[in-house]
Design an enzyme around this catalytic site. Sequence first.
Site, PDB file in Angstrom:
ATOM      1  N   SER A 142       2.270  14.669  -4.230  1.00 52.62           N
ATOM      2  CA  SER A 142       2.234  14.772  -5.690  1.00 52.62           C
ATOM      3  C   SER A 142       0.860  15.313  -6.072  1.00 52.62           C
ATOM      4  CB  SER A 142       2.417  13.373  -6.283  1.00 52.62           C
ATOM      5  OG  SER A 142       2.097  13.358  -7.661  1.00 52.62           O
ATOM      6  N   TYR A 155       0.194   4.265  -6.559  1.00 47.00           N
ATOM      7  CA  TYR A 155       1.034   5.457  -6.315  1.00 47.00           C
ATOM      8  C   TYR A 155       0.185   6.562  -5.695  1.00 47.00           C
ATOM      9  CZ  TYR A 155       4.181   9.394  -7.263  1.00 47.00           C
ATOM     10  OH  TYR A 155       4.990  10.513  -7.148  1.00 47.00           O
TER      11      TYR A 155
HETATM   12  P1  NDP Z   1      14.161  10.550  -8.587  1.00 48.30           P
HETATM   13  O1  NDP Z   1      13.940   9.157  -9.041  1.00 48.30           O
HETATM   14  O2  NDP Z   1      15.076  11.415  -9.377  1.00 48.30           O
HETATM   15  O3  NDP Z   1      14.645  10.551  -7.078  1.00 48.30           O
HETATM   16  C1  NDP Z   1      14.150   9.644  -6.135  1.00 48.30           C
HETATM   17  C2  NDP Z   1      15.128   9.576  -4.983  1.00 48.30           C
HETATM   18  O4  NDP Z   1      14.616   8.638  -4.028  1.00 48.30           O
HETATM   19  C3  NDP Z   1      16.506   9.100  -5.390  1.00 48.30           C
HETATM   20  O5  NDP Z   1      17.457   9.907  -4.750  1.00 48.30           O
HETATM   21  C4  NDP Z   1      16.578   7.680  -4.855  1.00 48.30           C
HETATM   22  O6  NDP Z   1      17.908   7.415  -4.423  1.00 48.30           O
HETATM   23  C5  NDP Z   1      15.659   7.790  -3.638  1.00 48.30           C
HETATM   24  N1  NDP Z   1      15.144   6.504  -3.197  1.00 48.30           N
HETATM   25  C6  NDP Z   1      14.350   5.625  -3.865  1.00 48.30           C
HETATM   26  N2  NDP Z   1      14.135   4.531  -3.108  1.00 48.30           N
HETATM   27  C7  NDP Z   1      14.795   4.750  -1.940  1.00 48.30           C
HETATM   28  C8  NDP Z   1      14.968   3.983  -0.765  1.00 48.30           C
HETATM   29  N3  NDP Z   1      14.416   2.782  -0.603  1.00 48.30           N
HETATM   30  N4  NDP Z   1      15.706   4.502   0.243  1.00 48.30           N
HETATM   31  C9  NDP Z   1      16.297   5.709   0.104  1.00 48.30           C
HETATM   32  N5  NDP Z   1      16.167   6.478  -0.981  1.00 48.30           N
HETATM   33  C10 NDP Z   1      15.433   5.987  -1.984  1.00 48.30           C
HETATM   34  O7  NDP Z   1      12.707  11.181  -8.503  1.00 48.30           O
HETATM   35  P2  NDP Z   1      12.143  12.600  -7.999  1.00 48.30           P
HETATM   36  O8  NDP Z   1      13.224  13.506  -7.634  1.00 48.30           O
HETATM   37  O9  NDP Z   1      11.169  13.022  -8.996  1.00 48.30           O
HETATM   38  O10 NDP Z   1      11.330  12.136  -6.716  1.00 48.30           O
HETATM   39  C11 NDP Z   1      11.371  12.807  -5.464  1.00 48.30           C
HETATM   40  C12 NDP Z   1       9.974  12.806  -4.862  1.00 48.30           C
HETATM   41  O11 NDP Z   1       9.116  13.635  -5.626  1.00 48.30           O
HETATM   42  C13 NDP Z   1       9.309  11.425  -4.797  1.00 48.30           C
HETATM   43  O12 NDP Z   1       8.667  11.282  -3.540  1.00 48.30           O
HETATM   44  C14 NDP Z   1       8.278  11.500  -5.907  1.00 48.30           C
HETATM   45  O13 NDP Z   1       7.192  10.648  -5.679  1.00 48.30           O
HETATM   46  C15 NDP Z   1       7.889  12.972  -5.836  1.00 48.30           C
HETATM   47  N6  NDP Z   1       7.255  13.473  -7.065  1.00 48.30           N
HETATM   48  C16 NDP Z   1       7.933  13.512  -8.244  1.00 48.30           C
HETATM   49  C17 NDP Z   1       7.300  13.935  -9.396  1.00 48.30           C
HETATM   50  C18 NDP Z   1       7.968  13.920 -10.732  1.00 48.30           C
HETATM   51  O14 NDP Z   1       7.284  14.132 -11.755  1.00 48.30           O
HETATM   52  N7  NDP Z   1       9.269  13.707 -10.823  1.00 48.30           N
HETATM   53  C19 NDP Z   1       5.908  14.422  -9.365  1.00 48.30           C
HETATM   54  C20 NDP Z   1       5.310  14.331  -8.068  1.00 48.30           C
HETATM   55  C21 NDP Z   1       5.961  13.898  -6.975  1.00 48.30           C
HETATM   56  P3  NDP Z   1      18.657   6.001  -4.422  1.00 48.30           P
HETATM   57  O15 NDP Z   1      18.135   5.211  -5.594  1.00 48.30           O
HETATM   58  O16 NDP Z   1      20.090   6.386  -4.535  1.00 48.30           O
HETATM   59  O17 NDP Z   1      18.336   5.398  -3.090  1.00 48.30           O
END
Ligand code: NDP
Length: 245
Positions: A142, A155
């Site tokens: 990030s 974070y």
């Molecule tokens: P979302 O919340 O839309 O997606 C997060 C995903 O992670 C979901 O599919 C969720 O699926 C999965 N997840 C969470 N916990 C678990 C777990 N214990 N096991 C398996 N899967 C898990 O967020 P983003 O798409 O934004 O996030 C994707 C990545 O991008 C993350 O690493 C985030 O830190 C990073 N990021 C995002 C930013 C933003 O502004 N959105 C900025 C910078 C980085 P489920 O709940 O079904 O398990």
Amino acid sequence: MENIKNKVVVITGASSGIGEATAKLIAQNGAKVVLAARREDRLQAIVDDIIRDGGEAVSVKADVVSAEDMLKLAQTALQKYGRIDVWVNNAGIMPNSRLNELRVDEWDRMIDVNVKGVLYGIAAALPIMCEQQSGHVINLSSTAGYEVAPTSAVYSATKFAVRAITEGLRLEESAASGIRSTLIAPGLTRTELLDGITSPEVQMMAKHISDKGISPYSIARAIAFAINEPDDTLISEIMVRPTAL
Ligand code: NDP
């Protein structure tokens, strides 16, 4: 995007946001995608969309905090497609808060999902890629992995850690076994990530900026670019930010 065609790509956190967009984009470009997350119904709907559009995909229910689930995920990908070309450690959570709120459970959870989850993904993929003498690990950090803001201490710590792990993997494996590693560092992106915030102060801050986020497809395109580069070219880091922030 010719080099994406037929690659077997495992994506954690593929049930929404950046993971979902990446799965759909690379499937359109001919990848065979293995989508993992905990919400099976969401995964199945995305797999159905991909197949309806002529792509190839399967889903696996897997929690990244379980090393065993990650091993099973890798085995399912191997059984289904015979190899793993790319493993995207994308799952992540961001329940930000001030340290003095002492939300210790959320600190634990962020470390478990964002750091240990990435390590367990590497533990599952690396032996397979070493045997293949090829592969590509893509980890989601990030902009918070480069700079700390009030409320982002834990974070940011997890995303700094993802940078260190990705760089370590590159140094150890790229020349030795041809395995590429790439760090993707998004800025604010319109996904479900902010929904996990429980601190009222941070919820308020998030409300003010959430509409300035970019599309998850902006990040998916960066991931697709790194995958598509030829084997002799390693994209080590890409940062993608909203123009407006
Ligand atoms: P979302 O919340 O839309 O997606 C997060 C995903 O992670 C979901 O599919 C969720 O699926 C999965 N997840 C969470 N916990 C678990 C777990 N214990 N096991 C398996 N899967 C898990 O967020 P983003 O798409 O934004 O996030 C994707 C990545 O991008 C993350 O690493 C985030 O830190 C990073 N990021 C995002 C930013 C933003 O502004 N959105 C900025 C910078 C980085 P489920 O709940 O079904 O398990």
